[in-house]
Design a protein around this motif. Structure first.
Motif, PDB file in Angstrom:
ATOM      1  N   ARG A 198      -0.145 -11.545  10.931  1.00 51.07           N
ATOM      2  CA  ARG A 198      -1.524 -11.263  10.012  1.00 51.07           C
ATOM      3  C   ARG A 198      -0.311 -10.676   8.724  1.00 51.07           C
ATOM      4  NH1 ARG A 198      -3.584  -8.184  13.553  1.00 51.07           N
ATOM      5  NH2 ARG A 198      -5.225  -9.988  13.903  1.00 51.07           N
ATOM      6  N   ILE A 199      -1.118 -10.714   7.436  1.00 50.62           N
ATOM      7  CA  ILE A 199      -0.240 -10.385   6.926  1.00 50.62           C
ATOM      8  C   ILE A 199      -1.243  -8.766   5.431  1.00 50.62           C
ATOM      9  CG2 ILE A 199       0.239 -10.809   4.218  1.00 50.62           C
ATOM     10  CD1 ILE A 199       1.425 -13.214   5.232  1.00 50.62           C
ATOM     11  N   TYR A 200      -0.796  -7.884   5.317  1.00 46.77           N
ATOM     12  CA  TYR A 200      -1.250  -7.005   5.088  1.00 46.77           C
ATOM     13  C   TYR A 200      -1.388  -6.481   3.013  1.00 46.77           C
ATOM     14  CZ  TYR A 200      -2.249  -5.185   9.785  1.00 46.77           C
ATOM     15  OH  TYR A 200      -2.884  -4.798  10.772  1.00 46.77           O
ATOM     16  N   VAL A 201      -1.930  -6.143   2.769  1.00 50.73           N
ATOM     17  CA  VAL A 201      -1.781  -6.449   1.094  1.00 50.73           C
ATOM     18  C   VAL A 201      -2.343  -5.094   0.562  1.00 50.73           C
ATOM     19  CG1 VAL A 201      -2.249  -7.124  -1.150  1.00 50.73           C
ATOM     20  CG2 VAL A 201      -1.615  -8.762   0.560  1.00 50.73           C
ATOM     21  N   VAL A 202      -1.422  -4.621   0.631  1.00 48.61           N
ATOM     22  CA  VAL A 202      -1.261  -2.797   0.074  1.00 48.61           C
ATOM     23  C   VAL A 202      -0.963  -2.190  -1.243  1.00 48.61           C
ATOM     24  CG1 VAL A 202      -0.575  -0.369   0.861  1.00 48.61           C
ATOM     25  CG2 VAL A 202      -0.555  -1.675   2.259  1.00 48.61           C
ATOM     26  N   ASP A 203      -2.266  -2.012  -2.102  1.00 49.51           N
ATOM     27  CA  ASP A 203      -1.994  -1.289  -3.416  1.00 49.51           C
ATOM     28  C   ASP A 203      -1.384  -0.387  -3.298  1.00 49.51           C
ATOM     29  OD1 ASP A 203      -2.221  -0.665  -5.792  1.00 49.51           O
ATOM     30  OD2 ASP A 203      -4.592  -1.007  -5.776  1.00 49.51           O
ATOM     31  N   THR A 204      -0.673   0.092  -4.119  1.00 50.04           N
ATOM     32  CA  THR A 204       0.624   1.195  -4.277  1.00 50.04           C
ATOM     33  C   THR A 204      -0.011   1.722  -5.392  1.00 50.04           C
ATOM     34  OG1 THR A 204       2.280   0.142  -5.451  1.00 50.04           O
ATOM     35  CG2 THR A 204       2.776   0.125  -3.185  1.00 50.04           C
ATOM     36  N   LYS A 205      -1.121   1.827  -6.440  1.00 47.80           N
ATOM     37  CA  LYS A 205      -1.364   2.435  -7.738  1.00 47.80           C
ATOM     38  C   LYS A 205      -3.080   2.659  -7.391  1.00 47.80           C
ATOM     39  CE  LYS A 205       2.113   0.774 -10.645  1.00 47.80           C
ATOM     40  NZ  LYS A 205       2.218  -0.141 -11.417  1.00 47.80           N
ATOM     41  N   PRO A 206      -3.426   4.048  -8.489  1.00 47.56           N
ATOM     42  CA  PRO A 206      -2.142   4.308  -9.640  1.00 47.56           C
ATOM     43  C   PRO A 206      -1.665   5.214  -8.285  1.00 47.56           C
ATOM     44  CG  PRO A 206      -4.775   5.093  -9.076  1.00 47.56           C
ATOM     45  CD  PRO A 206      -4.685   4.137  -8.316  1.00 47.56           C
ATOM     46  N   ASP A 207      -1.899   5.373  -7.898  1.00 46.29           N
ATOM     47  CA  ASP A 207      -1.154   6.643  -6.650  1.00 46.29           C
ATOM     48  C   ASP A 207      -0.650   6.588  -5.105  1.00 46.29           C
ATOM     49  OD1 ASP A 207       0.288   9.672  -5.769  1.00 46.29           O
ATOM     50  OD2 ASP A 207      -1.877  10.280  -5.724  1.00 46.29           O
ATOM     51  N   PRO A 208       0.620   6.349  -5.252  1.00 44.94           N
ATOM     52  CA  PRO A 208       0.938   6.149  -4.016  1.00 44.94           C
ATOM     53  C   PRO A 208       1.093   6.778  -3.120  1.00 44.94           C
ATOM     54  CG  PRO A 208       3.276   6.496  -5.667  1.00 44.94           C
ATOM     55  CD  PRO A 208       1.731   6.632  -6.766  1.00 44.94           C
ATOM     56  N   THR A 209       0.836   8.049  -3.034  1.00 46.43           N
ATOM     57  CA  THR A 209       0.033   8.975  -1.737  1.00 46.43           C
ATOM     58  C   THR A 209      -1.440   8.806  -1.191  1.00 46.43           C
ATOM     59  OG1 THR A 209      -0.636  10.781  -3.395  1.00 46.43           O
ATOM     60  CG2 THR A 209       1.670  10.846  -2.734  1.00 46.43           C
TER      61      THR A 209
END
Lengths: 224, 465
Positions: B102-113
């Motif tokens: 399985r592949i996840y796409v994680v959005d790190t913006k606008p705030d990586p936290t």
């Protein structure tokens, strides 16, 4: 009508300069070639296939119209058709901003083919067609006096001239930027000068098409 | 976007000069599959009150993915003059589950936290569109995201060879297989390329039955793990050359080409030589259109008492270095070699690529030595996935290799840990006493990615000169 061809020739040159400074038309490839081989001759050597590819794309677009223009009776319809075609392609480029994956699949050694493909894909040749058609019309027609064969020759000659002048302007602008990046300004120029022209480019196509249409449809002879 | 992402750099030199990283991303896995795997966002900004702490955790919705390697949707390679489309963002982390496919796409913006999952590609889609399974290494390429796989189709991944597939870098749609003519290639592990020179290099680990339930000692001793390296025409997607390292060189893993594209050489790490248990570094180069490769450095096994050894090694009376990862600094000067078995991080000066010189070394963990961190904490396992900052001054690494292999070689367990060492400008390596990342209980730590790119993600299209 006096002086109009001068304006049109300036448009041919200006569009060439515009294409030349656009990184998408290839000047960073010349920088890359110079740096990879670490000699300026490689940079200059890369400019030629880039220019020839661009020229070939111009000719492919302009020459069929050069043949069509000989159909004097249909000239107006041809100009309207060409204007609509350019506007339509501009709208298409505006909506579909994605770049064809096929372009990235061309080998780094096939610069000429790449330049040709990229000019076709962006509609660089198409952008030149209305300007070229304007030049044909401005050059004047006395219809019956000239045989169709002579007309075709004259228009093909004009088409080649327009394409060559445009390609030389493109070579000058792109070559200058490549040289500046290579010799003086460094690679930061590559990412710093690289503005996203996708939308501007699409709007340029629409603008050229609309100007051409308005000139054709206007009752009195206008700029075009 | 009107301008290219400022973290894209035309040359390695420009990337070295860029601002240092403030954030590290590390993949966490639940080795007994009791919890979902996770992505940890770590503060690595010196002086920050949360320095070396996990400041955010992206927990996945499924269990049993087994995270291993990951990558960015876009990197410096988009400045390739050929692609002519520099207006992507380094924003999405593409995280494959090696066990689940399985592949996840994680959005790190606008705030990586506040990073979060924005798309999940289910295994069925990958199976259907590519015929591959067990996605592994991710690189952002000239016409999309390239993902290598370790398995073919079928339940155990042995139905047909594994290879590389391509995903769209904006929609993340799986587009299909990359290979047109794979030649003799039947196994896969890592891959990387030289974009202007238009070639790719791939390596070999094993098929899923040889790693999913642990190392198969009989297969290792009969030299059935991968020992070849393949060279490809990148645009034509054809195998152009395959070189066999010799059957005793088991598990040819990480491929690290010189970052400066003018330099036509690179390195390859080999886990173990079955004749003497040593690990080795190989240097490949291209000359006259042909590729050549030779063994340029070896790391010997270290003798150890039987009671210090896990069952698979007790018969040998020695600890193999088990070279599980290598990484090359952006200036192409220092090659880092993780010796997961002996518990050592080696630094080689590779100014002369075919004559690596040992320039620094740090001992930590290890099967027999069990060297603690200078801060006194126990570092279980050994140095594993290693990542170097762009300026080459900070070297980060984790300690776990692969769930079932960890259990074989480190039966006492491998609680997740991440450390960092400072590298001197002319070599030398020293562990940072103030950098120790504590992860949530029950997690092991794998690959690290640095904000803005690092030494195993970005590929450059222009020389540093």
């Amino acid at each position: 009508m006096e002086g109009t061809p001068t304006w049109l020739w300036l448009a041919v040159i200006a569009s060439g300069l515009y294409h030349g400074v656009n990184p998408a038309m290839g000047w960073p490839l010349a920088v890359s070639a110079g740096l990879m081989e670490q000699r300026p001759r490689a940079l200059v050597g890369a400019l030629w296939p880039l220019t020839i590819g661009h020229l070939a794309a111009m000719l492919l677009m302009v020459l069929p119209f050069a043949l069509l223009v000989a159909l004097v009776a249909w000239q107006r319809q041809i100009q309207v058709g060409a204007g609509l075609l350019v506007v339509g392609f501009g709208v298409f480029r505006f909506v579909v901003r994605r770049h064809p994956r096929a372009l990235a699949r061309i080998r780094p050694t096939q610069l000429g083919l790449w330049s040709f493909a990229v000019a076709i894909a962006h509609g660089a040749g198409l952008m030149l067609v209305p300007i070229y058609l304007g030049l044909c019309r401005s050059a004047g027609r006395d219809g019956g006096d000239r045989a169709a064969g002579a007309l075709i020759n004259a228009d093909v000659g004009m088409g080649i001239l327009v394409s060559v002048v445009h390609a030389l302007a493109m070579l000058s602008a792109g070559g200058l930027l490549a040289w500046l990046a290579y010799r003086y300004l460094g690679l930061k120029l590559v990412s710093r000068s690289w503005f996203n022209l996708d939308a501007v480019w699409a709007l340029s196509l629409i603008l050229v098409g609309v100007l051409s249409l308005s000139a054709t449809l206007a009752p009195a002879p206008g700029l075009w | 976007m009107m301008r290219p992402d400022p973290t894209f750099h035309a040359s390695p030199k420009l990337a070295i000069e860029a601002a240092p990283e403030n954030i590290a991303y590390t993949l966490l896995l639940s080795p007994d599959f009791s919890k979902p795997d996770a992505l940890a966002v770590i503060d690595v900004k010196p002086g920050s009150p949360t320095f070396s702490q996990v400041v955010h955790l992206v927990t996945m919705p499924n269990k049993g993915d087994e995270f291993h390697h990951f990558g960015w949707n876009a990197c410096s390679s988009v400045l390739s003059p050929l692609s002519g489309h520099a207006f992507l963002e380094r924003r999405y982390l593409i995280i494959p589950g090696i066990r689940s496919s399985r592949i996840y796409v994680v959005d790190t913006k606008p705030d990586p936290t506040k990073a979060q999952i924005c798309k999940i590609i289910e295994p069925e889609e990958i199976f259907k569109k590519t015929g591959y399974s067990r996605p592994h290494t991710v690189h952002c390429g000239p016409d999309g995201i390239y993902v290598s796989t370790l398995g073919g189709s079928g339940p155990d991944g042995t139905d047909g060879p594994p290879g590389i597939f391509i995903m769209d870098c904006e929609t993340f749609e799986v587009l299909g297989r990359w290979e047109i003519d794979r030649g003799p290639q039947t196994l896969h592990y890592d891959f990387w390329w030289n974009l202007p020179r238009d070639y790719m290099v791939t390596s070999e680990w094993a098929l899923p039955p040889q790693f999913e339930n642990g190392l198969v000692p009989e297969d290792l001793l009969s030299n059935k793990y991968g020992h070849r390296v393949h060279f490809w025409d990148l645009r034509a997607r054809r195998n152009i050359q395959t070189i066999d390292l010799g059957a005793n060189h088991q598990m040819a893993l990480e491929v690290r080409p010189a970052h400066d594209p003018v330099r036509e050489y690179g390195f390859l790490g080999v886990v173990v030589d079955t004749t003497n248990l040593e690990g080795s570094i190989w240097t490949w180069w291209r000359d006259g259109g042909r590729f050549h490769i030779e063994k340029t450095a070896t790391i010997p096994a270290e003798p150890a008492a039987k009671d210090q050894l896990p069952p698979p090694l007790q018969g040998f009376g020695a600890v193999p270095p088990l070279v599980s990862d290598i990484d090359l600094s952006l200036d192409d000067r220092f090659l880092y070699v993780a010796c997961w078995g002996t518990g050592e991080m080696r630094q080689y000066d590779v100014t002369e690529p075919r004559k690596p010189k040992l320039a620094g070394s740090v001992r930590i963990g290890g099967i027999a030595r069990r060297t603690p961190h200078p801060n006194g904490k126990v570092f279980a396992g050994g140095p594993q996935m290693v990542e170097i900052s762009r300026d080459g001054r900070r070297v980060y690494w984790t300690n776990s290799l692969y769930s079932t292999w960890d259990d074989q070689f480190y039966p006492a367990g491998v609680p997740g840990a991440e450390v960092m060492a400072h590298a001197g400008p002319n070599g030398g390596l020293e562990l940072a006493t103030d950098y120790w990342v504590t992860f949530p209980d029950g997690y092991r730590a794998h690959q690290i990615r640095l904000e803005g790119g690092d030494c195993s993600t970005d590929s450059f299209c222009y020389p540093s000169a």
